[in-house]
Design a protein around this motif. Structure first.
Motif, PDB file in Angstrom:
ATOM      1  N   GLU A   1       0.832  -1.211   0.000  1.00  9.41           N
ATOM      2  CA  GLU A   1       0.000   0.000   0.000  1.00  9.41           C
ATOM      3  C   GLU A   1       0.866   1.261   0.000  1.00  9.41           C
ATOM      4  OE1 GLU A   1      -3.527  -0.061  -0.211  1.00  9.41           O
ATOM      5  OE2 GLU A   1      -2.957  -2.124  -0.676  1.00  9.41           O
TER       6      GLU A   1
ATOM      7  N   SER B   1      -3.758   4.451  -0.122  1.00 12.10           N
ATOM      8  CA  SER B   1      -4.563   4.277   1.093  1.00 12.10           C
ATOM      9  C   SER B   1      -3.792   4.688   2.338  1.00 12.10           C
ATOM     10  CB  SER B   1      -5.018   2.823   1.228  1.00 12.10           C
ATOM     11  OG  SER B   1      -3.901   1.973   1.379  1.00 12.10           O
TER      12      SER B   1
ATOM     13  N   GLY C   1      -4.956  -9.985   6.472  1.00 14.44           N
ATOM     14  CA  GLY C   1      -5.198  -8.574   6.720  1.00 14.44           C
ATOM     15  C   GLY C   1      -5.070  -8.268   8.196  1.00 14.44           C
TER      16      GLY C   1
ATOM     17  N   TYR D   1      -6.216  -2.897   6.799  1.00 15.07           N
ATOM     18  CA  TYR D   1      -5.593  -3.197   5.503  1.00 15.07           C
ATOM     19  C   TYR D   1      -5.691  -4.688   5.239  1.00 15.07           C
ATOM     20  CZ  TYR D   1      -3.606   1.430   5.901  1.00 15.07           C
ATOM     21  OH  TYR D   1      -3.469   2.785   6.037  1.00 15.07           O
ATOM     22  N   LEU D   2      -6.076  -5.018   4.013  1.00 15.49           N
ATOM     23  CA  LEU D   2      -6.148  -6.421   3.606  1.00 15.49           C
ATOM     24  C   LEU D   2      -5.205  -6.669   2.440  1.00 15.49           C
ATOM     25  CD1 LEU D   2     -10.021  -6.942   3.483  1.00 15.49           C
ATOM     26  CD2 LEU D   2      -8.480  -7.315   5.422  1.00 15.49           C
TER      27      LEU D   2
ATOM     28  N   ARG E   1      -4.322  -7.870  -1.173  1.00  8.26           N
ATOM     29  CA  ARG E   1      -5.100  -7.618  -2.397  1.00  8.26           C
ATOM     30  C   ARG E   1      -6.025  -8.789  -2.735  1.00  8.26           C
ATOM     31  NH1 ARG E   1      -0.242  -6.908  -2.843  1.00  8.26           N
ATOM     32  NH2 ARG E   1       0.504  -8.318  -4.444  1.00  8.26           N
TER      33      ARG E   1
ATOM     34  N   ARG F   1      -9.704  -9.071  -0.527  1.00  6.84           N
ATOM     35  CA  ARG F   1     -10.672  -7.965  -0.410  1.00  6.84           C
ATOM     36  C   ARG F   1     -12.043  -8.383  -0.924  1.00  6.84           C
ATOM     37  NH1 ARG F   1      -6.321  -3.409  -2.448  1.00  6.84           N
ATOM     38  NH2 ARG F   1      -4.865  -3.880  -0.766  1.00  6.84           N
ATOM     39  N   GLY F   2     -13.054  -7.643  -0.465  1.00 11.29           N
ATOM     40  CA  GLY F   2     -14.416  -7.876  -0.947  1.00 11.29           C
ATOM     41  C   GLY F   2     -15.063  -9.108  -0.347  1.00 11.29           C
TER      42      GLY F   2
ATOM     43  N   GLY G   1     -12.654  -7.094   6.205  1.00 15.60           N
ATOM     44  CA  GLY G   1     -12.491  -5.782   6.827  1.00 15.60           C
ATOM     45  C   GLY G   1     -13.570  -5.561   7.880  1.00 15.60           C
TER      46      GLY G   1
ATOM     47  N   ASN H   1     -12.132   6.135  -2.052  1.00 13.87           N
ATOM     48  CA  ASN H   1     -11.915   4.758  -1.595  1.00 13.87           C
ATOM     49  C   ASN H   1     -13.281   4.200  -1.190  1.00 13.87           C
ATOM     50  OD1 ASN H   1     -11.246   2.351  -0.363  1.00 13.87           O
ATOM     51  ND2 ASN H   1      -9.438   3.168   0.676  1.00 13.87           N
TER      52      ASN H   1
ATOM     53  N   ALA I   1     -14.639   1.266  -1.092  1.00 13.49           N
ATOM     54  CA  ALA I   1     -14.722   0.108  -0.194  1.00 13.49           C
ATOM     55  C   ALA I   1     -14.511   0.558   1.251  1.00 13.49           C
ATOM     56  CB  ALA I   1     -13.702  -0.946  -0.587  1.00 13.49           C
ATOM     57  N   SER I   2     -13.529   1.424   1.465  1.00 12.19           N
ATOM     58  CA  SER I   2     -13.247   1.854   2.835  1.00 12.19           C
ATOM     59  C   SER I   2     -14.368   2.738   3.380  1.00 12.19           C
ATOM     60  CB  SER I   2     -11.908   2.594   2.886  1.00 12.19           C
ATOM     61  OG  SER I   2     -11.569   2.882   4.215  1.00 12.19           O
TER      62      SER I   2
END
Ligand SMILES: CC(C)(COP(=O)(O)OP(=O)(O)OC[C@H]1O[C@@H](n2cnc3c(N)ncnc32)[C@H](O)[C@@H]1OP(=O)(O)O)[C@@H](O)C(=O)NCCC(=O)NCCS
Length: 161
Positions: free
Chosen positions: A24, A30, A63, A85-86, A88, A91-92, A96, A123, A125-126
């Protein structure tokens, strides 16, 4: 992601944590770090006494999330800044959210009054993750980050604990 557990970070996790964060730092915005952080920084964070959690599948750290002092002035003592932080590839999948579902009650139990998250924008997602966790936009600092050849806004998200 069926076998992922959330637990307190241990020293053996830190190289994996550092690897996720270094990506990151070097290739995303991020975080406003731009270089690799020494492992000793992570060791200090682990020793700080604030919650520091990892999402783990087998031996693999996918993460992490942690709380840290917002600023070092004493009157900020009941405020914590939170970060997540996860990897890559992880994610999804709601990891998180699972990390925050564990992290935030710990801050409540420890008697903290409010949590802040500073999100470099955009961002999606965040922002969604934090809104789902009860954070609201308290304000936007405009063009405070200089990274990836642009000036980046930061949203200040806040949740009362
Ligand atoms: C931000 C991050 C922690 C979110 O964690 P995650 O496990 O991927 O998010 P979740 O699966 O819990 O999803 C949270 C919400 O964001 C949405 N979302 C996830 N990825 C998204 C994307 N790429 N674009 C838009 N929305 C997205 C989900 O649909 C969900 O919304 P919903 O509750 O309305 O369905 C993760 O993507 C990440 O590590 N990103 C890189 C580092 C980073 O940005 N950290 C935050 C610094 S402030």
């Amino acid at each position: 992601m069926g076998n992922v557990i959330i637990r307190d970070a241990i020293a053996a996790d830190l190289p994996y944590v550092a690897e996720i964060y270094t990506y990151e730092s070097l290739y995303a915005y991020s975080t406003f770090e731009t270089e690799e952080r020494p492992l000793s920084d992570w060791e200090h964070k682990l020793d700080s006494g604030d919650p520091f959690l990892v999402a783990v599948d087998g031996g693999q750290v996918l993460g992490f999330a942690y709380a840290s002092p917002f600023r070092d002035r004493p009157a900020y003592g009941r405020t914590r800044e939170v970060s997540v932080y996860l990897h890559r590839a992880a994610r999804g999948e709601r990891l998180g959210s699972r990390l925050y579902d564990d992290l935030l009650p710990r801050l409540v139990d420890a008697g903290f009054h409010t949590a802040l998250a500073l999100i470099a924008l955009p961002n999606k997602a965040s922002v969604k993750l934090h809104e789902r966790a009860g954070f609201e936009l308290a304000g936007t600092m405009r063009e405070v980050g200089d990274k990836q050849d642009r000036m980046i806004d930061v949203g200040i998200y806040q949740r009362m604990l």
